[in-house]
Design a protein around this motif. Structure first.
Motif, short mmCIF file in Angstrom:
data_model
loop_
_atom_site.label_atom_id
_atom_site.label_comp_id
_atom_site.label_asym_id
_atom_site.label_seq_id
_atom_site.Cartn_x
_atom_site.Cartn_y
_atom_site.Cartn_z
N VAL A 1 -17.21 -40.35 26.95
CA VAL A 1 -16.35 -41.16 27.95
C VAL A 1 -14.89 -41.48 27.00
N PRO A 2 -13.71 -41.36 27.69
CA PRO A 2 -12.68 -41.70 27.00
C PRO A 2 -12.94 -43.00 26.36
N LEU A 3 -12.16 -43.49 25.34
CA LEU A 3 -12.40 -44.61 24.55
C LEU A 3 -12.31 -45.99 25.54
N ASP A 4 -11.40 -45.90 26.62
CA ASP A 4 -11.24 -47.02 27.21
C ASP A 4 -12.39 -47.20 28.37
N MET A 5 -13.54 -46.21 28.07
CA MET A 5 -14.57 -46.36 29.11
C MET A 5 -15.81 -46.94 28.56
N VAL A 6 -15.79 -47.15 27.13
CA VAL A 6 -16.65 -47.59 26.26
C VAL A 6 -17.45 -48.60 26.89
N ASP B 1 -12.36 -35.17 20.04
CA ASP B 1 -10.90 -34.86 20.20
C ASP B 1 -10.67 -34.43 21.71
N GLY B 2 -11.65 -34.60 22.66
CA GLY B 2 -11.69 -33.78 23.72
C GLY B 2 -11.62 -32.51 24.02
N GLY B 3 -11.07 -32.12 25.04
CA GLY B 3 -11.29 -30.47 25.35
C GLY B 3 -12.72 -30.12 25.40
N THR B 4 -12.76 -28.87 24.76
CA THR B 4 -14.21 -28.34 24.67
C THR B 4 -15.19 -29.10 23.94
N GLU B 5 -14.82 -29.92 23.11
CA GLU B 5 -15.76 -30.94 22.17
C GLU B 5 -16.70 -31.32 23.07
N LEU B 6 -16.31 -31.87 24.32
CA LEU B 6 -16.99 -32.53 25.24
C LEU B 6 -18.21 -31.86 26.04
N LEU C 1 -7.99 -47.92 13.78
CA LEU C 1 -8.56 -46.64 13.15
C LEU C 1 -7.55 -46.00 12.43
N GLY C 2 -6.24 -46.08 12.86
CA GLY C 2 -5.28 -45.51 12.14
C GLY C 2 -5.02 -44.14 11.99
N GLY C 3 -4.10 -43.87 13.16
CA GLY C 3 -3.72 -42.23 13.05
C GLY C 3 -4.82 -41.15 13.56
N THR C 4 -5.90 -41.88 14.34
CA THR C 4 -6.97 -41.05 14.87
C THR C 4 -6.57 -40.08 16.10
N THR C 5 -6.94 -38.94 16.04
CA THR C 5 -6.81 -38.05 17.02
C THR C 5 -7.78 -38.22 18.13
N ALA C 6 -9.08 -38.86 17.74
CA ALA C 6 -9.90 -39.22 18.89
C ALA C 6 -9.50 -39.44 20.15
N THR C 7 -10.13 -39.07 21.31
CA THR C 7 -9.87 -39.62 22.64
C THR C 7 -11.03 -39.88 23.35
N HIS C 8 -12.35 -39.54 23.00
CA HIS C 8 -13.74 -40.02 23.79
C HIS C 8 -14.39 -40.19 22.79
N ALA C 9 -15.70 -40.82 23.22
CA ALA C 9 -16.70 -41.25 22.41
C ALA C 9 -17.98 -41.22 22.97
#
Length: 492
Positions: free
Chosen positions: A245-250, A213-218, A159-167
Motif C-alpha cells: 500500500v502507499p505509505l499513507d495507507m498503512v 519504491d513503487g512501479g514494478t516492485e509492487l 526516514l531521511g531521503g528515502t525513495t520508498a513510496t509503498h510498504a
C-alpha cells in the motif's frame, strides 16, 4: 620430582612455553585493524592469514560474510553440523557461527589463534552494534507509530531521503516474538541511511514494514519476504502480510495484516492476503494496467485518492474516518464528490473492485486513450474486468483458474456474499440458508483458495473473477438444494 645423578637431587623444570611467533603479533594487529572497518573486511583478512577460507553464518539468513564468496555453502554445512567436520574450527559468536577452514600450510596453533581472535573481535563489534541498534530500533518504532497515526509525510522526513513510496505490512505473533525481533534485526541489518525494512516490536507483536519504491516492485513479493518467513518458522510465530500500500495507507493495511489465515503446509506466515500467481497485478502487463489506472483516476487529486482508497480498503466510511482522523460526515461528503468526478456509483461492488485495482496499479505510464470511466451511472459494470486490461477470453481463463478449487455451491454462496458487500445476514437470507451455514461455507472457500476473505484486496479480485465467470443461471435460485432446515427456499 627429582633427577638422578651425582650429588644432591635437583628439581626438574617443566617444559617452557612455546616461543611467541612474531607473525602471531602481526596477525592480531592486522585482524584488529580490519575489525575497525567492517565485519566483511575482518572475515576477508582472517581468510588471508589462514591461507584458507572463513565464513560467518547466521542461523536464519545463512552465510552473512564469506571469503572467498564460494565458501559460503561449506561454511553453512559446517555451522549446522560441526561434529562432522573436525578439521575445521568453529566458534559461536553474537547469534552466529564463525567457521574457519585453514590452508594446508597453516599450523593448527596458528589457525586456532586466528579463529579465536576473529571471534573475539566479532563479539566486540556485536556489543558496539547492540548499543547503536537500540537507538535505531526506537527510531523504527517511532516511524511505525507516525505512519499508523496518519503522519506519513513526517515519517518520510524522519526516514531521511528515502525513495520508498509503498510498504508491505507484516504482523507476527508468538511467545518468542522478542527473540525473533533481535534475530531478524541481525539478519536483515536495517541500520542504514535508507533502510528497506522497518523492524519493530509493537505491543508484543513482531512488525515489519517492507518498503518499496513503487512501479514494478509492487507486482511481486518484497526481497525480505523469505527472510521474514524463515524467522517466523524458526521461532514458531504466526502472522500474515497485507498487500503493498502507499505509505499513507498503512493504517488501512494494518487490520489486514492482523487477520492471518493458515498458509500452505509448513508455512507459518500464512496468506500474503492476495491471490498469489492469479493476482491481477501479476496477470495484467504492468504498463497496460498503469495506463488504464491513470485514465480512470485522472480527475482525482492525491487527497481524494487517499480518501477513496481508505474507504475501499477498510470497507466503510466509518472505518475510513477512524483511519484518516476525520469525521464520518466529512468522509461521506468527500466520497460523494469523488463519485461525481468519476461519474460512478461508489456503492456498486464491481465499481469498487475496479477502483481498488486502479489504486493498486503501478504508476508512471501515460493514460490509455479513451479508457473512459470505470462504469457509467446506472449501467451494469460488465464485463467485470475492463477490456482495456484483458480480452473477454483472457478474463474468462483467468477467472476459471482462480475459481477452479470451488464447486457450484461455494461459487454461488461466495458471489452472493460479495454482492452483499461482505454482510453475512442478508447474503444468507438471499441464499435461503442459515447464517452459520454460510459462515462455514465461507471458511471453506478461504481454505480452498488459500486466502483471507477479510482482505478488501482479496474480496475485490474474487468479485471480479466471479462476475466474469458467472452465467445467466449463477444466482441464488440456482444453489443446489438438499432439503431440510438448512436449505430453505430463498426469500424473493
Amino acid at each position: 620430582m627429582t633427577a638422578r645423578g651425582s650429588g644432591r637431587a635437583r628439581p626438574v623444570s617443566a617444559p617452557g612455553p612455546r616461543p611467541v611467533d612474531p607473525r602471531d603479533h602481526l596477525a592480531v594487529r592486522r585482524l584488529t585493524h580490519a575489525a575497525t572497518h567492517s565485519a566483511a573486511l575482518l572475515i576477508a583478512e582472517a581468510a588471508v592469514l589462514a591461507e584458507g577460507w572463513v565464513v560467518l553464518v547466521d542461523p536464519v539468513a545463512g552465510p552473512v560474510h564469506s571469503a572467498p564468496p564460494g565458501a559460503g555453502p561449506s561454511g553453512a554445512r559446517a555451522a549446522a553440523s560441526p561434529q562432522a567436520y573436525p578439521q575445521l574450527t568453529v566458534h559461536h559468536v553474537a547469534g552466529g557461527v564463525l567457521v574457519l577452514g585453514p590452508g594446508r600450510a597453516t599450523s593448527p596453533e596458528r589457525a586456532a589463534l586466528i579463529a579465536r581472535t576473529t571471534a573475539d573481535l566479532l563479539r566486540v563489534r556485536a556489543r558496539r552494534a547492540d548499543e547503536t541498534s537500540r537507538a535505531e530500533q526506537r527510531l523504527h518504532t517511532a516511524i511505525l507509530r507516525l505512519l499508523l497515526a496518519g503522519e506519513h509525510r513526517l515519517a518520510v522526513d524522519v526516514l531521511g531521503g528515502t525513495t520508498a513510496t509503498h510498504a508491505t505490512v507484516y504482523r507476527l505473533t508468538g511467545h518468542a516474538a522478542p527473540v525473533a525481533h533481535q534475530a531478524l534485526w541481525r539478519a536483515a541489518r536495517p541500520g542504514t541511511a535508507d533502510p528497506r525494512v522497518l523492524i519493530c516490536l509493537e505491543r508484543g507483536e513482531l512488525v515489519v514494514l517492507a518498503l518499496h519504491d513503487g512501479g514494478t516492485e509492487l507486482a511481486g513479493r518484497h526481497p525480505a519476504h523469505p527472510l521474514i518467513a524463515g524467522v517466523a518458522e524458526r521461532h514458531r510465530l504466526t502472522g500474515a502480510s497485507a498487500a503493498p500500500v502507499p505509505l499513507d495507507m498503512v493504517p488501512a493495511a494494518w487490520p489486514e495484516a492482523g487477520s492471518p489465515v493458515p498458509g500452505p503446509a509448513g508455512d507459518r506466515l500464512g496468506s500474503a492476503v492476495g491471490l498469489g500467481a492469479g493476482e491481477l497485478l501479476r496477470v495484467i502487463p504492468a504498463d497496460r494496467l498503469a495506463a488504464w489506472a491513470s485514465a480512470v483516476l485522472g480527475p482525482l487529486g492525491h487527497e481524494r485518492r487517499r480518501i477513496l482508497e481508505c474507504r475501499l480498503r477498510t470497507g466503510s466510511a466509518l472505518a475510513a474516518a477512524g483511519a484518516l482522523g476525520l469525521s464520518e460526515g466529512t468522509v461521506r461528503s468527500r466520497l460523494r464528490a469523488v463519485g461525481t468526478l468519476l461519474a460512478v456509483d461508489l456503492d456498486d461492488p464491481t465499481v469498487q473492485a475496479r477502483l481498488l485495482l486502479a489504486l493498486r496499479a503501478p504508476a508512471g505510464s501515460p493514460p490509455v486513450p479513451g479508457a473512459g470511466p470505470v462504469a457509467a451511472p446506472g449501467v451494469p459494470s460488465r464485463p467485470a474486468v475492463p477490456t482495456a486490461l484483458l480480452t473477454p477470453d483472457e478474463a474468462r481463463r483467468w477467472a476459471a483458474d482462480v475459481l477452479e478449487p470451488l464447486d457450484t455451491r461455494l461459487r454461488i454462496a461466495l458471489r452472493q456474499w460479495l454482492l452483499h458487500r461482505g454482510r453475512t445476514a442478508p447474503a444468507a437470507a438471499a441464499l435461503g440458508v442459515h447464517r452459520s451455514t454460510l459462515t462455514a461455507w465461507l471458511t471453506e472457500c478461504g481454505g480452498l483458495l488459500g486466502v483471507d476473505l477479510s482482505s478488501a484486496t482479496v474480496r475485490s479480485e474474487l468479485h471480479l473473477a466471479l462476475e466474469t465467470a458467472a452465467g445467466p443461471g449463477d444466482d441464488a435460485s440456482a444453489l443446489p438444494r438438499r432439503g431440510g432446515r438448512t436449505y430453505r427456499a430463498p426469500r424473493l
